[in-house]
Scaffold this motif. Structure first.
Motif, PDB file in Angstrom:
ATOM      1  N   ILE A 124      -4.308  10.799  13.628  1.00 30.41           N
ATOM      2  CA  ILE A 124      -3.332  10.994  12.548  1.00 30.41           C
ATOM      3  C   ILE A 124      -2.151  12.378  13.002  1.00 30.41           C
ATOM      4  O   ILE A 124      -1.719  12.743  12.134  1.00 30.41           O
ATOM      5  N   ILE A 153     -11.203  -1.180  15.408  1.00 27.84           N
ATOM      6  CA  ILE A 153      -9.972  -1.572  16.232  1.00 27.84           C
ATOM      7  C   ILE A 153      -9.468  -0.691  17.151  1.00 27.84           C
ATOM      8  O   ILE A 153      -8.811  -0.728  17.967  1.00 27.84           O
ATOM      9  N   HIS A 187       1.017  11.885  11.647  1.00 29.55           N
ATOM     10  CA  HIS A 187       1.325  12.190  10.357  1.00 29.55           C
ATOM     11  C   HIS A 187       1.377  13.570   9.940  1.00 29.55           C
ATOM     12  O   HIS A 187       2.284  14.103   9.227  1.00 29.55           O
ATOM     13  N   SER A 204       6.238   4.094  18.117  1.00 30.20           N
ATOM     14  CA  SER A 204       6.634   4.629  16.621  1.00 30.20           C
ATOM     15  C   SER A 204       4.850   4.165  16.031  1.00 30.20           C
ATOM     16  O   SER A 204       4.164   3.458  16.291  1.00 30.20           O
ATOM     17  N   LEU A 258       0.839  -1.264  -0.134  1.00 31.03           N
ATOM     18  CA  LEU A 258       0.138  -0.070  -0.038  1.00 31.03           C
ATOM     19  C   LEU A 258       0.861   1.330   0.226  1.00 31.03           C
ATOM     20  O   LEU A 258       0.601   2.171  -0.638  1.00 31.03           O
ATOM     21  N   PRO A 266      -9.464   3.728  18.287  1.00 28.24           N
ATOM     22  CA  PRO A 266      -9.230   5.168  17.643  1.00 28.24           C
ATOM     23  C   PRO A 266      -7.999   5.047  16.947  1.00 28.24           C
ATOM     24  O   PRO A 266      -6.945   4.432  17.310  1.00 28.24           O
ATOM     25  N   ARG A 267      -7.790   5.820  15.807  1.00 28.34           N
ATOM     26  CA  ARG A 267      -6.746   5.923  14.863  1.00 28.34           C
ATOM     27  C   ARG A 267      -6.360   7.105  14.525  1.00 28.34           C
ATOM     28  O   ARG A 267      -6.552   7.671  13.466  1.00 28.34           O
ATOM     29  N   CYS A 271       1.605   5.047  21.870  1.00 28.72           N
ATOM     30  CA  CYS A 271       1.986   3.455  21.893  1.00 28.72           C
ATOM     31  C   CYS A 271       3.208   3.317  21.034  1.00 28.72           C
ATOM     32  O   CYS A 271       3.484   2.337  20.377  1.00 28.72           O
ATOM     33  N   LEU A 308     -10.371  -7.370   9.637  1.00 23.34           N
ATOM     34  CA  LEU A 308      -9.389  -8.251   9.039  1.00 23.34           C
ATOM     35  C   LEU A 308      -8.842  -9.447   9.806  1.00 23.34           C
ATOM     36  O   LEU A 308      -8.825 -10.606   9.320  1.00 23.34           O
ATOM     37  N   LEU A 322       2.721   4.029   9.400  1.00 24.36           N
ATOM     38  CA  LEU A 322       2.405   5.139   8.191  1.00 24.36           C
ATOM     39  C   LEU A 322       2.842   6.369   8.268  1.00 24.36           C
ATOM     40  O   LEU A 322       2.956   7.015   7.474  1.00 24.36           O
ATOM     41  N   TYR A 372      -3.018  -1.324  19.799  1.00 24.19           N
ATOM     42  CA  TYR A 372      -4.532  -0.981  19.637  1.00 24.19           C
ATOM     43  C   TYR A 372      -5.356  -1.682  20.865  1.00 24.19           C
ATOM     44  O   TYR A 372      -5.716  -2.696  20.977  1.00 24.19           O
TER      45      TYR A 372
HETATM   46  N1  EPU Z   1      -0.853   6.486  16.406  1.00 22.53           N
HETATM   47  C1  EPU Z   1      -1.088   8.004  16.937  1.00 22.53           C
HETATM   48  N2  EPU Z   1      -1.044   9.020  16.074  1.00 22.53           N
HETATM   49  C2  EPU Z   1      -0.781   8.994  14.859  1.00 22.53           C
HETATM   50  C3  EPU Z   1      -0.540   7.489  14.346  1.00 22.53           C
HETATM   51  C4  EPU Z   1      -0.798   6.412  14.882  1.00 22.53           C
HETATM   52  O1  EPU Z   1      -1.162   7.823  18.348  1.00 22.53           O
HETATM   53  O2  EPU Z   1      -0.725   9.802  14.222  1.00 22.53           O
HETATM   54  C5  EPU Z   1      -0.552   5.575  17.421  1.00 22.53           C
HETATM   55  C6  EPU Z   1      -2.012   4.465  16.982  1.00 22.53           C
HETATM   56  O3  EPU Z   1      -3.319   4.934  17.407  1.00 22.53           O
HETATM   57  C7  EPU Z   1      -1.595   3.019  17.506  1.00 22.53           C
HETATM   58  C8  EPU Z   1       0.053   3.294  17.290  1.00 22.53           C
HETATM   59  O4  EPU Z   1       0.132   4.842  17.000  1.00 22.53           O
HETATM   60  O5  EPU Z   1      -1.712   3.107  18.797  1.00 22.53           O
HETATM   61  C9  EPU Z   1       0.725   2.650  15.917  1.00 22.53           C
HETATM   62  O6  EPU Z   1       0.079   2.700  15.018  1.00 22.53           O
HETATM   63  P1  EPU Z   1       0.487   3.017  13.396  1.00 22.53           P
HETATM   64  O7  EPU Z   1       0.404   4.241  12.876  1.00 22.53           O
HETATM   65  O8  EPU Z   1       1.823   2.220  13.381  1.00 22.53           O
HETATM   66  O9  EPU Z   1      -0.550   1.974  12.466  1.00 22.53           O
HETATM   67  P2  EPU Z   1      -0.639   2.262  10.884  1.00 22.53           P
HETATM   68  O10 EPU Z   1       0.488   2.819  10.477  1.00 22.53           O
HETATM   69  O11 EPU Z   1      -1.881   3.119  10.820  1.00 22.53           O
HETATM   70  C10 EPU Z   1       0.107  -0.019  10.397  1.00 22.53           C
HETATM   71  C11 EPU Z   1      -0.719  -1.458   9.620  1.00 22.53           C
HETATM   72  C12 EPU Z   1      -1.885  -1.872  10.593  1.00 22.53           C
HETATM   73  C13 EPU Z   1      -0.936  -2.214  11.925  1.00 22.53           C
HETATM   74  C14 EPU Z   1      -0.259  -1.260  12.352  1.00 22.53           C
HETATM   75  C15 EPU Z   1       0.746  -1.481  13.503  1.00 22.53           C
HETATM   76  C16 EPU Z   1      -0.788  -0.564   7.172  1.00 22.53           C
HETATM   77  C17 EPU Z   1      -1.494  -0.248   5.923  1.00 22.53           C
HETATM   78  N3  EPU Z   1      -1.319  -1.019   8.423  1.00 22.53           N
HETATM   79  O12 EPU Z   1      -1.109   0.880  10.771  1.00 22.53           O
HETATM   80  O13 EPU Z   1      -2.269  -3.090   9.683  1.00 22.53           O
HETATM   81  O14 EPU Z   1      -1.932  -2.963  12.711  1.00 22.53           O
HETATM   82  O15 EPU Z   1       0.453  -0.656  11.488  1.00 22.53           O
HETATM   83  O16 EPU Z   1       1.508  -2.386  13.118  1.00 22.53           O
HETATM   84  O17 EPU Z   1       0.460  -0.667   7.242  1.00 22.53           O
HETATM   85  C18 EPU Z   1      -3.512  -4.659   9.250  1.00 22.53           C
HETATM   86  O18 EPU Z   1      -2.864  -5.031   8.345  1.00 22.53           O
HETATM   87  O19 EPU Z   1      -4.865  -5.409   9.714  1.00 22.53           O
HETATM   88  C19 EPU Z   1      -3.352  -3.354  10.055  1.00 22.53           C
HETATM   89  C20 EPU Z   1      -4.496  -3.011  10.834  1.00 22.53           C
END
Ligand code: EPU
Length: 421
Positions: free
Chosen positions: A123, A118, A126, A164, A26, A120-121, A162, A373, A167, A331
Motif C-alpha cells: 500500500i 494473488i 496509497h 498505475s 466499493l 503481495p499487495r 507494475c 474470486l 485504489l 500480479y
Molecule cells: N501496487 C503497489 N503499491 C501500492 C498499490 C499497488 O506496488 O500501493 C501494485 C500492485 O501490487 C499491483 C499493481 O500495483 O502490482 C496494481 O494494483 P492496484 O493497486 O491497481 O490494485 P487494487 O487497486 O488494489 C483493484 C481491483 C482488483 C484488480 C486491480 C487491478 C478493486 C476493489 N480491486 O485492486 O480487483 O485486480 O485493481 O486492476 O477495485 C478483483 O476484483 O478480483 C480484484 C482483485
C-alpha cells in the motif's frame, strides 16, 4: 460451507443481464464518507464484498441500507475514524476508506489489509498519495494511522513497479477533493471504475478533470453534498459471460455489456475466432462449433487486458487447438488456478509470470478448490464444458464478487447447482 456442482455439456444461449460493477461500488460507497448528507447509489450488485463495505460504513458511524440494487447512506453524529481489523481483514478493498476518512475527518486509522492469495499487495502508493497532501502517516500495531491538520493540494506521481494503481488513485483523489488548492495525480489509473468514482465525486460537487487519462486534476472544495448516482455495469462480469459463451460454443446477448470497457478482451476473442458485436445496449457473442484458435495474452493496466479476466481467459485457452502464453504483468503470482485446471485435464505449466497452455481435446470433471474470486470463475467456466461432474469447493470466493452467477448460468441452460460441502 457451500460447494458448486456443475455437469458440463450444454451450450449456453439466451440473454444475461450484467449487474453493477463491484470494483466501482466499493470506492463509491467509501466516498459517501466524504459528505454529511444523504447519498443514494443505484445499480449496486448483491455480492459479499458490498455487504462487507456496508458493515464498515456502519462501524464508521454511517447509516447504510441496501434495498434491492439501491444503497442509501446517511452519516450520524457518531462518526468514527477507526476501520477495525475484524472487517478490513476480510476484504482488501477496505483500504479505500483511508482517503475519504482523512479528507472529511482529517484522521484515519485503518487496519492494514492482510496478505492475499494473488500475491503481495503493498500500500506504499496509497501512503505516498496522502502524504503528498500533507498527511502524517505511521504504521503501528497493524494499523495505518493518518492525520492532517489541513490537507494541501500538490503534484504526486503514483506509479509502482507494475504501473498505475486503481485504489491508490481512488484514495488520493478522494482525499484531494477536500484539500486546499489543486492536486495533480500523475500516472493515475484510468480504469472505468476510477472514472465512475470521479464522476460520482463530481455529482457530489467535487471539481475533477482528466479522469479518463493518466493525469487527473482535482481542485479542492470546502464540502461535498449528497447526490444520487448509478454505478456502471461490471466489465469483469460481462467479460466472464463473453468467455463462458466462447467456452461452451454458445451464443448470448449480454445486456449492459459495454464494448468500450472490454476492447482488449473482445479483440482477443475475435483473434480466437469468436464473433462479438455491440447491439442495443449490450453485446452479442457467437462462438463457432469448431475449435478455437489459441491466442497470447498479457495483462496490463486499462485499456490493456484486465488481470481480473486472466484466469477465465486461461480456462478458455485450455481447450483451443494449440499453444498459448498468458502473461501476468499486474500480479505476477496470480496463477493459483493452474493446478486446479490441470486436475481437470488441462495442460498448463508456469514459467516465471507466464502460464504456458497446450490446448487439449476435452476437460474432465473433477473435485476442485476455489482459491480466489477470479480463479473460482475460471473453474466454473471449465466445469461448464468438462465431461461429467465438477465440484467446486470454497465457493464463498465466488460470492464475494459475482451477483447470482449460478442462477444466471442456469437460465442460460447450464446444469449448475449449490450443495452443502
Ligand atoms: N501496487 C503497489 N503499491 C501500492 C498499490 C499497488 O506496488 O500501493 C501494485 C500492485 O501490487 C499491483 C499493481 O500495483 O502490482 C496494481 O494494483 P492496484 O493497486 O491497481 O490494485 P487494487 O487497486 O488494489 C483493484 C481491483 C482488483 C484488480 C486491480 C487491478 C478493486 C476493489 N480491486 O485492486 O480487483 O485486480 O485493481 O486492476 O477495485 C478483483 O476484483 O478480483 C480484484 C482483485
Amino acid at each position: 460451507m457451500d460447494k458448486l456442482v456443475i455437469e458440463g455439456g450444454p451450450r449456453l444461449s439466451g440473454e444475461v443481464t450484467v449487474s453493477g460493477a463491484k470494483n466501482a461500488s466499493l470506492p463509491i460507497l467509501a466516498a459517501t464518507l466524504l459528505t454529511d448528507e444523504r447519498m443514494e447509489i443505484r445499480n449496486v450488485p448483491d455480492v459479499a464484498d458490498v455487504r462487507t463495505m456496508l458493515k464498515i460504513l456502519q462501524a464508521l458511524g454511517v447509516e447504510a441500507v441496501k434495498d434491492g440494487d439501491r444503497v442509501t447512506t446517511r452519516p450520524t453524529p457518531k462518526r468514527q475514524w477507526l476501520a477495525p481489523y475484524k472487517l478490513v481483514s476480510t476484504m482488501r478493498a477496505s483500504i479505500c476508506v483511508l482517503g475519504p476518512l482523512l479528507g472529511r475527518l482529517r484522521k484515519a486509522q485503518v487496519s492494514m489489509p492482510g496478505g492475499c492469495i494473488i500475491g503481495p499487495r503493498p500500500i506504499d502508493l496509497h501512503i505516498k498519495g496522502i502524504e503528498a497532501l500533507g498527511a502524517r502517516v505511521k504504521i503501528e500495531h497493524g494499523y495505518v494511522h493518518a492525520t492532517a491538520g489541513s490537507l494541501r493540494g500538490s503534484t504526486v506521481y503514483l506509479g509502482g513497479p507494475c504501473g498505475s494503481s486503481v485504489l491508490a488513485t481512488a484514495n488520493t483523489m478522494m482525499a484531494a477533493t477536500l484539500a486546499q488548492g489543486r492536486t495533480v495525480i500523475e500516472n493515475a489509473a484510468c480504469e472505468p471504475e476510477v472514472v465512475d468514482l470521479a464522476d460520482c465525486l463530481v455529482a457530489m460537487g467535487a471539481k475533477i478533470h482528466g479522469q479518463r487519462t493518466h493525469v487527473i486534476e482535482i481542485e479542492g472544495v470546502k464540502a461535498l453534498h449528497g447526490a444520487r448516482y448509478t454505478i456502471i455495469p461490471d466489465r469483469v462480469e460481462a467479460g466472464t459471460y463473453l468467455l463462458a459463451a466462447a467456452m461452451t460454443r454458445g451464443h448470448l446477448f449480454i445486456k449492459n455489456g459495454r464494448a468500450e470497457h472490454l476492447g482488449a478482451v473482445i479483440d482477443k476473442l475475435r483473434e480466437a475466432g469468436v464473433q462479438v458485436t455491440s447491439a442495443n445496449g449490450g453485446l452479442k457473442v457467437d462462438a463457432p462449433r469448431g475449435a478455437l484458435r489459441p491466442v497470447n495474452v498479457t495483462t496490463l493496466p486499462y485499456p490493456g487486458f484486465p488481470t481480473d479476466l486472466q484466469a477465465q481467459m486461461m480456462a478458455l485457452m485450455t481447450i483451443t487447438d494449440g499453444l498459448s502464453v498468458i502473461t501476468e504483468k499486474i500480479y505476477p503470482e496470480r496463477f493459483m488456478h493452474i493446478s486446479e485446471l490441470n486436475r481437470m485435464g488441462a495442460y498448463v505449466f508456469l514459467e516465471g509470470a507466464s502460464g504456458i497452455v497446450r490446448g487439449v481435446r476435452a476437460l474432465s470433471g473433477a473435485p476442485v478448490m476455489a482459491s480466489d474470486l477470479r480463479a473460482s470463475a475460471a473453474l466454473v467456466l471449465a466445469g461448464l464444458v468438462a465431461e461429467q461432474r465438477t465440484d467446486i469447493a470454497r465457493v464463498y470466493h465466488l460470492d464475494r464478487g459475482y451477483d447470482g452467477m449460478e442462477r444466471k448460468l442456469e437460465q442460460l441452460g447450464a446444469r449448475i447447482w449449490r450443495e452443502k460441502a
